[in-house]
Design an enzyme around this catalytic site. Structure first.
Site, short mmCIF file in Angstrom:
data_model
loop_
_atom_site.label_atom_id
_atom_site.label_comp_id
_atom_site.label_asym_id
_atom_site.label_seq_id
_atom_site.Cartn_x
_atom_site.Cartn_y
_atom_site.Cartn_z
N HIS A 1 0.68 -1.22 0.01
CA HIS A 1 -0.05 -0.10 -0.05
C HIS A 1 0.89 1.31 0.05
CE1 HIS A 1 -3.92 1.75 2.07
NE2 HIS A 1 -3.72 2.18 0.85
N VAL B 1 5.08 2.72 3.62
CA VAL B 1 4.39 1.91 2.88
C VAL B 1 3.88 0.64 3.77
CG1 VAL B 1 5.00 -0.14 1.66
CG2 VAL B 1 5.68 2.18 0.66
N GLU B 2 2.49 0.24 3.53
CA GLU B 2 1.94 -0.55 4.36
C GLU B 2 2.00 -1.83 3.68
OE1 GLU B 2 -1.94 0.17 6.95
OE2 GLU B 2 -1.92 1.21 5.29
N ILE B 3 2.55 -2.89 4.41
CA ILE B 3 2.55 -4.37 3.53
C ILE B 3 1.29 -5.11 4.20
CG2 ILE B 3 3.73 -6.30 2.92
CD1 ILE B 3 6.13 -4.50 2.59
N ASP C 1 0.93 -5.04 7.92
CA ASP C 1 -0.66 -5.34 8.59
C ASP C 1 -0.85 -6.64 8.25
OD1 ASP C 1 0.08 -2.80 8.84
OD2 ASP C 1 -1.55 -1.99 7.69
#
Ligand code: NAG
Ligand code: NAG
Ligand code: NAG
Ligand code: NAG
Length: 723
Positions: free
Chosen positions: A455, A466-468, A496
């Site tokens: 993300h 950055v969200e993974i 996440d």
């Protein structure tokens, strides 16, 4: 540190065996320096001194923030400062001239030491940066920085450095008068460029030291224009007040450090050095103990952790990326990828789309060339690693595909199937969806263990986070590979579980703001409630930026997933807005109108007439309204931890601050609960719950913390926590 005599010049090398980057084991190194210099002063064993780092890359690192955090009283910290101040003042007053030879970063304490010396030589290398970043940690330079800088670079120059904490290049430093001489870095020879540059720098510095000792170079600085200006009391007074006003505006009075910096500078200039140094040491001591500084240092340490790959190296290194969708998002991802050495394919369905995408990427590097941050050869070399196309050629050797195509499950499924048909079995499929569950996208996959969410936040090159997002089928190796890619792209990475951490928190804030609108609070006021807590922009301004239609889409998804808990305001308002074409900034109007100045959109006021609700009189103070917004978003963060959506409070805090702008001086929702007190928050929420219902039921984790005040998300030392 090592000492070496070159005829009449003593060359003192700082070195630190324990760490690759030089971490200043503060007292130890400074004591050593004090001893060595003490001997030189006592025995007159040399006529001049050169201070140089034994390690290239860093002159002397700043004070270790963990060490500061281990101090329990501000007096303790103040006396540490006074020790360093005393040493630096002795250096400044040394009869033996001392030259600082700088290559690499020269920040915080490093810069304070350098400015205490009589002459500064720096390499023109890209790595050489000077600055006083303490303000970003809620602190100030505590070893004379606030006292010396104004004399060296003038009042305005000093305030600019001290209050922004920005890095200054060697060239800029020379122009400002912060360094006296520059030397060019050397290329490779028999030894590495770094080693050769250090040797050359040392040679030049020894020459200068000799010249200073022999008075071939004068020790007094030439008078600058600002010296005259600084001499005028009324002018100075005006400067203090202008700067103070500016800082008030920028910080909304929420950060104490900048004000302390102004005070210390002012005290030194108006009341003399002794008073200035004392003020500096005392302010530093006080600042270290503030919750703001603890929060900022916690975030800083957290970011360092989130910039490491805690999942280990992937089995196969990702070298070649393919990006689907050349829109703003896709082009942004392509930009940060080629920039960091990935071979990158950018694919879209039309020639027009890909050439626009290519233009965007090209322009980003070309701007750097124009700003002289890059040479055109570098730009062209980087761009040669980017290919644009409308077909799937080259995908047979892709290691990872990142899709940023239209947010529609059918479209995503079609794309996934097409991609899997042309890519090798090890290839990872990463989706940048913000609204669809990854699980549902992965349902169409032959290799669900290779499917993951990455993300990015818009604009990709500016937003650090950055969200993974993994599903229960995503393999560990896929996770490790995705994290390694995002880290190489220069991002701070939080991981996440299934779900959308930042989206959920932001969504609850938005829903409660809508409710406020219905109760008759204006959008401006509502946004102010958020910004006065420290958010950069309020929820409505954010929604206008993101797009009201997109906001609606996300909110609907959240309401579908979480039911009544997500309620609050009525989404009908937003639906009507979208129907009427009020889609936010992109359509010129949303919750606000964007003419010469931003103002509340009367069309929205009109729509609201059909959705008015009476505000319960029990909860109508500004404070209550503010905490209605906050408690919902904080409760949501805690619930995400409770549900295992986020792995640790630290990642939750980093995600909140860098993902949706949770105010950094509060450190994130988890640290805020620690500082504010879970019990206080719970009692507020219970009052709200009585009136509004279950949107305000505190979650179990919050209740647990409220019951037992010794329960904290953070132990006293913020680093490495929970890992
Ligand atoms: C300043 O430079 C240092 C050392 O190169 C770097 O770690 C830091 O991120 C830079 N800070 C800013 C604000 O760019
Ligand atoms: C281009 O890609 C190759 C292979 O991934 C890489 O080794 C090279 O450093 C890249 N070039 C630039 C200028 O980044
Ligand atoms: C990618 O993610 C960002 C961040 O949430 C979102 O704004 C954007 O709409 C997504 N884009 C696509 C095309 O999936
Ligand atoms: C907080 O979490 C609980 C679930 O534990 C939920 O019922 C409640 O609605 C949430 N409150 C807010 C304000 O989101």
């Amino acid at each position: 540190s090592k000492i070496l005599y070159k005829e009449d010049v003593a060359v003192i090398r700082f070195s630190d065996q324990t760490s690759k980057v030089c971490v200043n084991k503060q007292s130890l190194q400074l004591h050593e320096l004090a001893d060595v210099l003490g001997d030189i002063w006592l025995y007159r064993s040399s006529k001049s001194v050169v201070l140089i780092s034994g390690k290239p890359g860093c002159f002397l690192a700043g004070a270790d923030s963990n060490m500061l955090q281990s101090c329990t009283t501000s007096e303790e910290v103040t006396s540490l400062c006074e020790e360093a101040q005393k040493l630096f003042r002795r250096i400044e007053q040394s009869r033996v001239p001392i030259v600082a030879a700088i290559h690499g970063s020269c920040l915080s304490r490093g810069l304070e030491l350098a400015t205490a010396c009589h002459y500064r030589i720096a390499t023109k290398s890209k790595e050489t940066v000077l600055g006083t970043p303490e303000v970003m940690l809620g602190l100030l330079p505590g070893a004379g920085g606030t006292q010396r800088l104004p004399k060296m670079v003038g009042l305005l120059g000093a305030f600019d450095m001290l209050l922004s904490g920005k890095n200054i290049t060697a060239d800029e430093a020379k122009k400002m008068g912060l360094v006296d001489q520059l030397v060019d870095p050397l290329g490779p020879g028999l030894k590495s460029p770094e080693e050769r540059t250090m040797e050359y720098l040392e040679e030049v510095a020894v020459g200068v030291a000799n010249d200073l000792a022999n008075k071939k170079i004068p020790l007094t600085r030439e008078k600058k224009l600002w010296d005259a200006v600084m001499g005028l009391g009324p002018v100075r007074k005006m400067m203090y007040s202008t700067i103070t006003k500016r800082v008030q505006k920028q910080t909304k009075n929420l950060y104490p450090a900048p004000f302390q910096i102004i005070e210390c500078v002012k005290t030194g200039i108006e009341q003399g050095s002794d008073a200035g140094y004392l003020a500096e040491a005392q302010s530093f001591g006080k600042l270290v103990m503030t919750s703001e500084s603890k929060a900022l240092i916690g975030l800083h340490n957290g970011c360092l952790l989130c910039k490491k790959n805690r999942f280990g190296p992937p089995e196969k290194e990702v070298k070649k990326l393919a990006i689907l969708g050349a829109g703003l998002m896709g082009a942004g991802i392509a930009q940060v990828s080629v920039d960091k050495g990935f071979t990158t394919i950018l694919k879209d369905t039309t020639e027009d789309a890909i050439s626009k995408g290519y233009e965007k990427v090209y322009k980003s590097f070309d701007t750097k060339v124009k700003k002289k941050a890059m040479i055109s050869f570098e730009r062209d070399a980087i761009m040669s690693n980017l290919s644009i196309q409308t077909d799937y050629s080259g995908f047979e050797s892709a290691d990872m595909v990142i899709e940023a195509v239209f947010e529609d499950l059918n479209v995503k499924h079609k794309v996934l199937k097409e991609v899997e048909a042309v890519t090798p079995p090890h290839c990872i499929f990463a989706t940048n969806t913000s609204a669809l569950p990854i699980r549902d996208i992965a349902a169409a996959s032959k290799r669900p263990e290779k499917v993951i969410g990455i993300h990015y936040f818009s604009p990709v090159d500016k937003m650090q986070l950055v969200e993974i997002i993994t599903t229960d089928k995503t393999s560990k190796d896929t996770l490790a590979a995705a994290v390694s890619v995002a880290l190489k792209q220069g991002k701070i990475v939080v991981t996440d579980g299934p779900g959308f951490y930042t989206m959920r928190c932001m969504g609850s804030l938005f829903m409660e703001s809508l409710r406020l609108l219905q109760e008759g609070v204006t959008a401006t006021k509502s946004d102010f409630l958020a910004t006065s807590f420290g958010f950069n922009v309020g929820p409505f301004a954010v929604t206008d930026e993101v797009g009201v239609d997109i906001g609606l889409h996300i909110s609907e998804m959240l309401c579908k997933a979480f039911g009544s808990r997500y309620e609050g305001g009525s989404l009908e308002i937003v639906k009507t807005m979208v129907e009427k074409g009020l889609k936010g900034c992109k359509s010129g109007k949303g919750f606000f109108l964007y003419g010469k100045t931003k103002s509340v959109n009367p069309e929205v006021e009109e729509i609201l007439k059909n959705h008015q609700v009476t505000a319960p009189s029990a909860i109508s103070s500004e404070y209550d309204m503010q905490y209605r917004l906050l408690s919902r978003c904080i409760n949501e963060s805690l619930m995400c931890l409770q549900e295992g959506i986020i792995a640790s409070p630290l990642e939750g805090d980093i995600g909140a601050v860098f993902g949706y702008g949770f105010p950094p001086m509060h450190g994130g929702p988890f640290r805020f609960v620690d500082t504010f007190g879970a019990d206080r928050l719970v009692s507020l929420m219970k009052r709200f719950e009585d009136v509004y219902g279950n949107q305000f039921t505190p979650c179990q984790l919050l209740l647990d913390h409220a019951k037992d005040p010794s329960k904290k998300f953070y132990e006293s030392s913020p680093s490495l926590l929970q890992y």
